[in-house]
Write an enzyme that holds these catalytic residues in place. Structure first.
Site, PDB file in Angstrom:
ATOM      1  N   ARG A  50       0.831  -1.207   0.000  1.00  0.00           N
ATOM      2  CA  ARG A  50       0.000   0.000   0.000  1.00  0.00           C
ATOM      3  C   ARG A  50       0.865   1.256   0.000  1.00  0.00           C
ATOM      4  NH1 ARG A  50      -4.475   0.909   4.626  1.00  0.00           N
ATOM      5  NH2 ARG A  50      -2.623   1.402   5.835  1.00  0.00           N
ATOM      6  N   LYS A 149      -2.492   7.089   1.271  1.00  0.00           N
ATOM      7  CA  LYS A 149      -2.224   7.391   2.683  1.00  0.00           C
ATOM      8  C   LYS A 149      -1.111   8.443   2.696  1.00  0.00           C
ATOM      9  CE  LYS A 149      -2.012   4.996   7.113  1.00  0.00           C
ATOM     10  NZ  LYS A 149      -3.126   5.666   7.784  1.00  0.00           N
ATOM     11  N   GLU A 182     -15.798   7.207   5.548  1.00  0.00           N
ATOM     12  CA  GLU A 182     -15.057   6.492   6.592  1.00  0.00           C
ATOM     13  C   GLU A 182     -14.991   7.382   7.818  1.00  0.00           C
ATOM     14  OE1 GLU A 182     -10.912   5.853   5.511  1.00  0.00           O
ATOM     15  OE2 GLU A 182     -10.773   7.816   4.551  1.00  0.00           O
TER      16      GLU A 182
HETATM   17  N1  PXG Z   1      -8.994   5.474   7.217  1.00  0.00           N
HETATM   18  C1  PXG Z   1      -8.063   6.397   7.489  1.00  0.00           C
HETATM   19  C2  PXG Z   1      -8.262   7.789   7.017  1.00  0.00           C
HETATM   20  C3  PXG Z   1      -6.914   6.034   8.209  1.00  0.00           C
HETATM   21  O1  PXG Z   1      -5.978   6.956   8.477  1.00  0.00           O
HETATM   22  C4  PXG Z   1      -7.776   3.772   8.363  1.00  0.00           C
HETATM   23  C5  PXG Z   1      -8.870   4.193   7.629  1.00  0.00           C
HETATM   24  C6  PXG Z   1      -7.666   2.330   8.749  1.00  0.00           C
HETATM   25  O2  PXG Z   1      -6.687   1.679   7.933  1.00  0.00           O
HETATM   26  P1  PXG Z   1      -5.782   0.489   8.482  1.00  0.00           P
HETATM   27  O3  PXG Z   1      -4.929   0.136   7.323  1.00  0.00           O
HETATM   28  O4  PXG Z   1      -4.992   1.026   9.657  1.00  0.00           O
HETATM   29  O5  PXG Z   1      -6.691  -0.587   8.893  1.00  0.00           O
HETATM   30  C7  PXG Z   1      -6.768   4.707   8.659  1.00  0.00           C
HETATM   31  C8  PXG Z   1      -5.559   4.285   9.447  1.00  0.00           C
HETATM   32  C9  PXG Z   1      -2.531   7.300  13.844  1.00  0.00           C
HETATM   33  C10 PXG Z   1      -2.887   6.130  13.034  1.00  0.00           C
HETATM   34  O6  PXG Z   1      -1.440   7.321  14.392  1.00  0.00           O
HETATM   35  C11 PXG Z   1      -3.804   6.249  11.998  1.00  0.00           C
HETATM   36  C12 PXG Z   1      -4.127   5.132  11.250  1.00  0.00           C
HETATM   37  C13 PXG Z   1      -3.548   3.925  11.517  1.00  0.00           C
HETATM   38  C14 PXG Z   1      -2.629   3.815  12.546  1.00  0.00           C
HETATM   39  C15 PXG Z   1      -2.295   4.927  13.325  1.00  0.00           C
HETATM   40  O7  PXG Z   1      -3.343   8.229  13.944  1.00  0.00           O
HETATM   41  N2  PXG Z   1      -5.056   5.318  10.252  1.00  0.00           N
END
Ligand code: PXG
Length: 291
Positions: A50, A149, A182
């Site tokens: 990703r 991301k 989301e």
């Molecule tokens: N949507 C958004 C906008 C995110 O930033 C997710 C969905 C979930 O994706 P994953 O791949 O984690 O299942 C995210 C993930 C942090 C932090 O430090 C943010 C995320 C993941 C880990 C830590 O704020 N966002």
């Protein structure tokens, strides 16, 4: 703490980047948030893939292979004797001029931090969380695609500010058409009449690694799973609702905009998926070698 910085493991106090780095000046870069559990980096290859896709989408060429990147992640964990925790993998555009032009940046900066994770309070997993929908619309996919991301998280930060101002810890963002996208840092699922539903990524969601894992786990458990565009109505009338993310894992939502979801407690399927997820993380990771 040892930090990986463009090829070297350095002490935290020496882990510094330039004020001319375009990651800082313009939010120009990409990142991953990854978990380690039980001495393994959870779904590392999916995170690395990703990251490279995000980089490709912003025309950022990462100066190492995917295999080298995965190796750098496990080495950083090993150097910090980490067996469980949070890994932040960041690739910035690197040092450039004070102008936008990314082609004037010499070399991307690669940063890997292996640290402790900030979790939601444990009680929230028992009671479920309250959320609100917010006025900050999720980025238009042809402005900054939510599938990238990127280091530019202002869209999410503005939404999070609205959530906190409303007295809750997370919010639901809608896309420019008014469909559910989301949460500010998590994906959204509902259960309705026994079917598990989540918005397709084209509705403005990140292709979450936890989202994918939960979809696989549900399918293996015989729960039908569908990616379907959703309106706020579908949240209000859900039998169960939960959020997924690397930090949150699987967390029940019991109230949306003051509508109680189900009976106001985490639903049976949500609890079942939570425990299946806990088991799944034990078996799906890249081992961290002993340092
Ligand atoms: N949507 C958004 C906008 C995110 O930033 C997710 C969905 C979930 O994706 P994953 O791949 O984690 O299942 C995210 C993930 C942090 C932090 O430090 C943010 C995320 C993941 C880990 C830590 O704020 N966002």
């Amino acid at each position: 703490m040892k930090i990986y910085l463009s090829g070297k493991l350095v002490d935290e106090s020496d882990a510094k980047v330039s004020v001319f780095d375009h990651g800082l000046l313009y939010g120009d870069g990409v990142f991953e948030g990854i978990r380690a559990y039980h001495g393994k980096v959870f779904l590392l290859d999916e995170h690395v893939d990703r990251l490279y896709d995000s980089a490709k989408a912003i025309a950022l060429e990462i100066p190492m292979t995917r295999a080298e990147m995965a190796q750098a992640v496990v080495e950083t964990c090993a150097a910090n004797n980490m067996t469980s925790g949070y890994i932040r993998l960041v690739v910035t555009r690197g040092v450039g001029t004070l102008g936008l032009n990314p082609y004037l940046c010499k070399k991307p900066e690669i940063i890997i931090i292996a640290a402790a994770i900030q979790l939601y309070p444990p009680e929230l997993y028992e009671t479920g969380m309250r959320v609100v929908t917010v006025g900050t619309v999720r980025n238009h996919p042809e402005a900054v695609n939510p599938r990238i991301k990127s280091l530019n998280y202002l869209n999410n930060v503005m939404a999070k500010i609205e959530a906190i101002n409303a007295g809750v810890m997370e919010c639901i963002m809608l896309n420019p058409q008014g469909l559910v996208a989301e949460a500010s840092g998590d994906n959204v699922f509902v259960l309705k009449n026994g079917v598990l539903k989540t918005p397709p990524v084209w509705c403005g969601a990140l292709d979450g690694i936890t989202r994918r894992a939960v979809m696989r786990i549900a399918e293996d458990a015989g729960i039908p799973v569908r990616e379907e565009p959703m309106q706020r109505y579908d949240l209000f009338t859900a039998d169960e609702m939960f959020l997924t993310g690397t930090a949150a894992e699987v967390i029940a939502v019991t109230n949306v905009d003051r509508r109680t979801i189900g009976d106001g407690t985490p639903g049976a399927t949500t609890l079942d998926l939570q425990s299946r997820f806990k088991e799944y993380v034990k078996h799906h990771g890249t081992p961290i070698p002993a340092s």
